[in-house]
Design a protein around this motif. Structure first.
Motif, short mmCIF file in Angstrom:
data_model
loop_
_atom_site.label_atom_id
_atom_site.label_comp_id
_atom_site.label_asym_id
_atom_site.label_seq_id
_atom_site.Cartn_x
_atom_site.Cartn_y
_atom_site.Cartn_z
N GLU A 1 0.81 -1.22 0.00
CA GLU A 1 0.00 0.00 0.00
C GLU A 1 0.85 1.27 0.00
N ASN B 1 0.97 3.94 -3.17
CA ASN B 1 0.67 5.36 -2.99
C ASN B 1 1.81 6.23 -3.51
N LYS C 1 1.45 8.71 -6.84
CA LYS C 1 1.74 10.14 -6.70
C LYS C 1 2.79 10.56 -7.73
N CYS D 1 -0.88 0.45 -10.72
CA CYS D 1 -0.20 1.63 -11.24
C CYS D 1 -0.46 1.75 -12.74
#
Length: 91
Positions: A14, A18, A22, A53
């Motif tokens: 996780e 993230n 980003k 992704c």
């Protein structure tokens, strides 16, 4: 270019996802390349991170590719039937 860490197992999935998302959103071009060369310890969570992704990049209208995938990670992708979703760019 986005870079995977040396270790990516379920406990790191996780936060790694993230970080990658980003960075992918911040990429100015239309091509997102993930460097997996440093990845030495992983489980199938690494594939899940890469696939998510990829999904986000495609949603943003960007292309997605991975380079430097370890042979075992590539074998896992083949086993799960997702290898063609994670195109490999040669180093």
């Amino acid at each position: 270019m986005l870079v995977l860490p040396a270790e990516l197992t379920s406990s790191q999935a996780e936060p790694c996802l993230n970080m990658l998302l980003k960075a992918a959103h911040a990429e100015s071009g239309n091509d997102v390349l993930v460097d997996a060369a440093a990845l030495t310890r992983f489980d199938s969570s690494a594939l899940a991170v890469l696939l998510e992704c990829r999904r986000e990049c495609l949603h943003d209208g960007k292309t997605f590719a991975v380079r430097g995938m370890a042979p075992h990670l590539r074998e896992l992708a083949v086993l799960y039937g997702v290898s063609e979703l994670l195109p490999d760019q040669q180093l």
